[in-house]
Design a protein around this motif. Structure first.
Motif, PDB file in Angstrom:
ATOM      1  N   LYS A  98       7.014  60.828  14.597  1.00 12.74           N
ATOM      2  CA  LYS A  98       8.296  60.746  13.902  1.00 12.74           C
ATOM      3  C   LYS A  98       8.125  60.472  12.407  1.00 12.74           C
ATOM      4  CE  LYS A  98      11.520  57.577  14.876  1.00 12.74           C
ATOM      5  NZ  LYS A  98      12.660  56.903  15.564  1.00 12.74           N
ATOM      6  N   PRO A  99       7.186  59.596  12.000  1.00 13.70           N
ATOM      7  CA  PRO A  99       6.982  59.418  10.553  1.00 13.70           C
ATOM      8  C   PRO A  99       6.626  60.726   9.842  1.00 13.70           C
ATOM      9  CG  PRO A  99       5.974  57.607  11.737  1.00 13.70           C
ATOM     10  CD  PRO A  99       6.405  58.605  12.777  1.00 13.70           C
ATOM     11  N   ARG A 100       5.836  61.583  10.505  1.00 11.93           N
ATOM     12  CA  ARG A 100       5.492  62.871   9.879  1.00 11.93           C
ATOM     13  C   ARG A 100       6.729  63.756   9.780  1.00 11.93           C
ATOM     14  NH1 ARG A 100       3.054  67.901  11.899  1.00 11.93           N
ATOM     15  NH2 ARG A 100       2.268  69.024  10.090  1.00 11.93           N
ATOM     16  N   LEU A 101       7.573  63.722  10.800  1.00 11.53           N
ATOM     17  CA  LEU A 101       8.817  64.499  10.740  1.00 11.53           C
ATOM     18  C   LEU A 101       9.629  64.079   9.519  1.00 11.53           C
ATOM     19  CD1 LEU A 101      11.198  65.219  13.740  1.00 11.53           C
ATOM     20  CD2 LEU A 101      12.083  64.611  11.514  1.00 11.53           C
ATOM     21  N   TYR A 102       9.715  62.765   9.297  1.00  8.61           N
ATOM     22  CA  TYR A 102      10.524  62.264   8.184  1.00  8.61           C
ATOM     23  C   TYR A 102       9.869  62.496   6.827  1.00  8.61           C
ATOM     24  CZ  TYR A 102      14.121  60.120  11.067  1.00  8.61           C
ATOM     25  OH  TYR A 102      15.173  59.917  11.922  1.00  8.61           O
ATOM     26  N   ARG A 103       8.628  62.932   6.820  1.00  7.23           N
ATOM     27  CA  ARG A 103       8.032  63.336   5.549  1.00  7.23           C
ATOM     28  C   ARG A 103       8.542  64.707   5.114  1.00  7.23           C
ATOM     29  NH1 ARG A 103       3.096  60.927   7.438  1.00  7.23           N
ATOM     30  NH2 ARG A 103       2.175  62.943   7.965  1.00  7.23           N
ATOM     31  N   HIS A 104       9.091  65.446   6.065  1.00  4.46           N
ATOM     32  CA  HIS A 104       9.581  66.792   5.762  1.00  4.46           C
ATOM     33  C   HIS A 104      11.104  66.882   5.734  1.00  4.46           C
ATOM     34  CE1 HIS A 104       5.586  68.607   5.920  1.00  4.46           C
ATOM     35  NE2 HIS A 104       5.347  67.823   6.951  1.00  4.46           N
ATOM     36  N   PHE A 105      11.783  65.856   6.221  1.00  7.34           N
ATOM     37  CA  PHE A 105      13.242  65.808   6.187  1.00  7.34           C
ATOM     38  C   PHE A 105      13.650  64.427   5.685  1.00  7.34           C
ATOM     39  CE2 PHE A 105      12.117  68.934   9.360  1.00  7.34           C
ATOM     40  CZ  PHE A 105      12.966  69.992   9.066  1.00  7.34           C
ATOM     41  N   GLU A 106      14.628  64.398   4.796  1.00 11.71           N
ATOM     42  CA  GLU A 106      15.026  63.122   4.208  1.00 11.71           C
ATOM     43  C   GLU A 106      15.538  62.148   5.266  1.00 11.71           C
ATOM     44  OE1 GLU A 106      17.835  63.812   1.138  1.00 11.71           O
ATOM     45  OE2 GLU A 106      16.468  65.022  -0.083  1.00 11.71           O
ATOM     46  N   ASP A 107      16.285  62.671   6.213  1.00 10.02           N
ATOM     47  CA  ASP A 107      16.839  61.848   7.279  1.00 10.02           C
ATOM     48  C   ASP A 107      17.294  62.771   8.401  1.00 10.02           C
ATOM     49  OD1 ASP A 107      19.144  63.027   6.248  1.00 10.02           O
ATOM     50  OD2 ASP A 107      19.788  61.220   5.196  1.00 10.02           O
TER      51      ASP A 107
ATOM     52  N   ALA B 273      20.268  63.679   9.132  1.00  2.27           N
ATOM     53  CA  ALA B 273      21.270  64.626   8.646  1.00  2.27           C
ATOM     54  C   ALA B 273      20.618  65.849   8.007  1.00  2.27           C
ATOM     55  CB  ALA B 273      22.202  63.942   7.646  1.00  2.27           C
ATOM     56  N   ASP B 274      19.504  65.642   7.326  1.00  4.92           N
ATOM     57  CA  ASP B 274      18.798  66.750   6.685  1.00  4.92           C
ATOM     58  C   ASP B 274      18.274  67.731   7.734  1.00  4.92           C
ATOM     59  OD1 ASP B 274      17.661  68.288   4.667  1.00  4.92           O
ATOM     60  OD2 ASP B 274      15.835  67.070   4.558  1.00  4.92           O
ATOM     61  N   LEU B 275      17.712  67.207   8.815  1.00  7.27           N
ATOM     62  CA  LEU B 275      17.236  68.072   9.896  1.00  7.27           C
ATOM     63  C   LEU B 275      18.404  68.786  10.564  1.00  7.27           C
ATOM     64  CD1 LEU B 275      15.153  69.204  11.867  1.00  7.27           C
ATOM     65  CD2 LEU B 275      15.340  67.076  13.181  1.00  7.27           C
ATOM     66  N   TYR B 276      19.472  68.058  10.834  1.00  4.79           N
ATOM     67  CA  TYR B 276      20.627  68.666  11.487  1.00  4.79           C
ATOM     68  C   TYR B 276      21.221  69.774  10.620  1.00  4.79           C
ATOM     69  CZ  TYR B 276      20.775  65.009  15.095  1.00  4.79           C
ATOM     70  OH  TYR B 276      20.493  64.185  16.148  1.00  4.79           O
ATOM     71  N   LYS B 277      21.265  69.537   9.310  1.00  2.00           N
ATOM     72  CA  LYS B 277      21.777  70.566   8.396  1.00  2.00           C
ATOM     73  C   LYS B 277      20.875  71.798   8.428  1.00  2.00           C
ATOM     74  CE  LYS B 277      24.243  72.089   4.802  1.00  2.00           C
ATOM     75  NZ  LYS B 277      23.441  73.250   4.364  1.00  2.00           N
ATOM     76  N   ALA B 278      19.573  71.585   8.539  1.00  2.00           N
ATOM     77  CA  ALA B 278      18.637  72.714   8.609  1.00  2.00           C
ATOM     78  C   ALA B 278      18.856  73.525   9.881  1.00  2.00           C
ATOM     79  CB  ALA B 278      17.202  72.200   8.540  1.00  2.00           C
TER      80      ALA B 278
ATOM     81  N   GLU C 299      27.359  65.414  13.958  1.00  2.00           N
ATOM     82  CA  GLU C 299      27.967  65.127  12.666  1.00  2.00           C
ATOM     83  C   GLU C 299      26.892  64.963  11.615  1.00  2.00           C
ATOM     84  OE1 GLU C 299      30.444  61.710  12.799  1.00  2.00           O
ATOM     85  OE2 GLU C 299      32.172  62.810  13.566  1.00  2.00           O
ATOM     86  N   LEU C 300      27.243  65.373  10.401  1.00  2.00           N
ATOM     87  CA  LEU C 300      26.419  65.070   9.239  1.00  2.00           C
ATOM     88  C   LEU C 300      27.006  63.826   8.595  1.00  2.00           C
ATOM     89  CD1 LEU C 300      25.960  68.564   7.550  1.00  2.00           C
ATOM     90  CD2 LEU C 300      24.183  67.187   8.605  1.00  2.00           C
ATOM     91  N   LYS C 301      26.321  62.716   8.710  1.00  2.00           N
ATOM     92  CA  LYS C 301      26.839  61.470   8.159  1.00  2.00           C
ATOM     93  C   LYS C 301      26.167  61.191   6.824  1.00  2.00           C
ATOM     94  CE  LYS C 301      28.084  59.299  12.545  1.00  2.00           C
ATOM     95  NZ  LYS C 301      29.513  59.450  12.300  1.00  2.00           N
ATOM     96  N   GLN C 302      26.980  61.139   5.793  1.00  2.00           N
ATOM     97  CA  GLN C 302      26.474  60.875   4.459  1.00  2.00           C
ATOM     98  C   GLN C 302      27.456  59.969   3.732  1.00  2.00           C
ATOM     99  OE1 GLN C 302      26.237  64.928   3.113  1.00  2.00           O
ATOM    100  NE2 GLN C 302      24.058  65.067   3.558  1.00  2.00           N
TER     101      GLN C 302
END
Length: 229
Positions: free
Chosen positions: A48-57, A59-64, A117-120
């Motif tokens: 999971k830490p590696r995943l978060y190196r490529h997506f800010e959070d 919401a970023d992954l969900y938006k992708a 949902e995209l929560k921002q």
């Protein structure tokens, strides 16, 4: 090893993001519309830490994932298809079929988009609305280009484009619900149900702007008449 900030490192990061999105699709397809970040990372063979190196959070992954869905629809609808040489009904059938085929291939991804949902900044917006906005902008862009080519003075097409896309997106869950028990949702059934509704919206918009289209006549002929004085 490529240095950070170089084109090679950007390509590597882009590929890694795509691999995580692929993994998210597989997890959602297999386990339903509520994936965990741990499951997605594990499916991608990463932590999971590696995943978060490529997506800010999250919401970023969900938006992708939402962007991937929109792009998949557009790739099925737009390339190698000349709308001007077809009738309005054929063009409409082609466009809705492209959308339906993407959903039929990954029905759980649509459910994820509808539920997620995209929560921002403390707020949230449905991912399905994000897809609607993107498809609306693309449809409105195509329509505006066509009308501009014949100097047609029409009212803002964005409202009509949003209504047309909204019909498709808002009725998709009914289609998926009616397809329970089937090996795969039937795109043709969806098209048969939705195309007349979408055409009704488009036809009303055109008539309001003084344009009458024969839905069985190639579009370029109708546009030629509009352009003629």
């Amino acid at each position: 090893m490529a240095e950070e900030g170089t084109p090679r490192s950007w390509d590597r990061r882009a590929r890694a993001r795509e691999e995580f999105i692929d993994a998210a699709y597989r997890v959602i397809d297999a386990h339903g519309p509520r994936p965990s970040m741990n499951d997605i990372a594990q499916e991608a063979g990463a932590t999971k830490p590696r995943l978060y190196r490529h997506f800010e959070d999250k919401a970023d992954l969900y938006k992708a994932i939402a962007d991937r869905t929109t792009n998949d629809v557009y790739k099925l609808v737009a390339p190698r298809f000349n709308f001007l040489l077809t009738t309005p009904h054929e063009a409409l059938h082609h466009a809705i079929t492209g959308y339906a085929e993407v959903v039929a291939e990954h029905p759980n991804v649509f459910r994820f988009l509808a539920d997620g949902e995209l929560k921002q900044d403390g707020g949230g917006s449905a991912l399905s609305l994000d897809v609607e906005r993107d498809l609306t902008n693309r449809l409105a862009g195509v329509a505006s280009t066509i009308f501009d080519s014949v100097s047609a003075d029409v009212s803002d097409v964005r409202f009509t484009a949003r209504a047309a896309v909204g019909i498709m997106v808002s009725t998709t869950d009914l289609w998926l619900e009616s397809s329970k028990g089937a090996a795969k949702p039937d795109p043709e059934y969806f098209v048969d149900q939705v195309a007349p509704l979408v055409w009704g919206v488009l036809d009303a918009f055109l008539r309001r702007n003084g344009i009458e289209l024969d839905p069985t006549e190639p579009l370029y002929l109708a546009l030629a008449r509009i352009k003629s004085p």
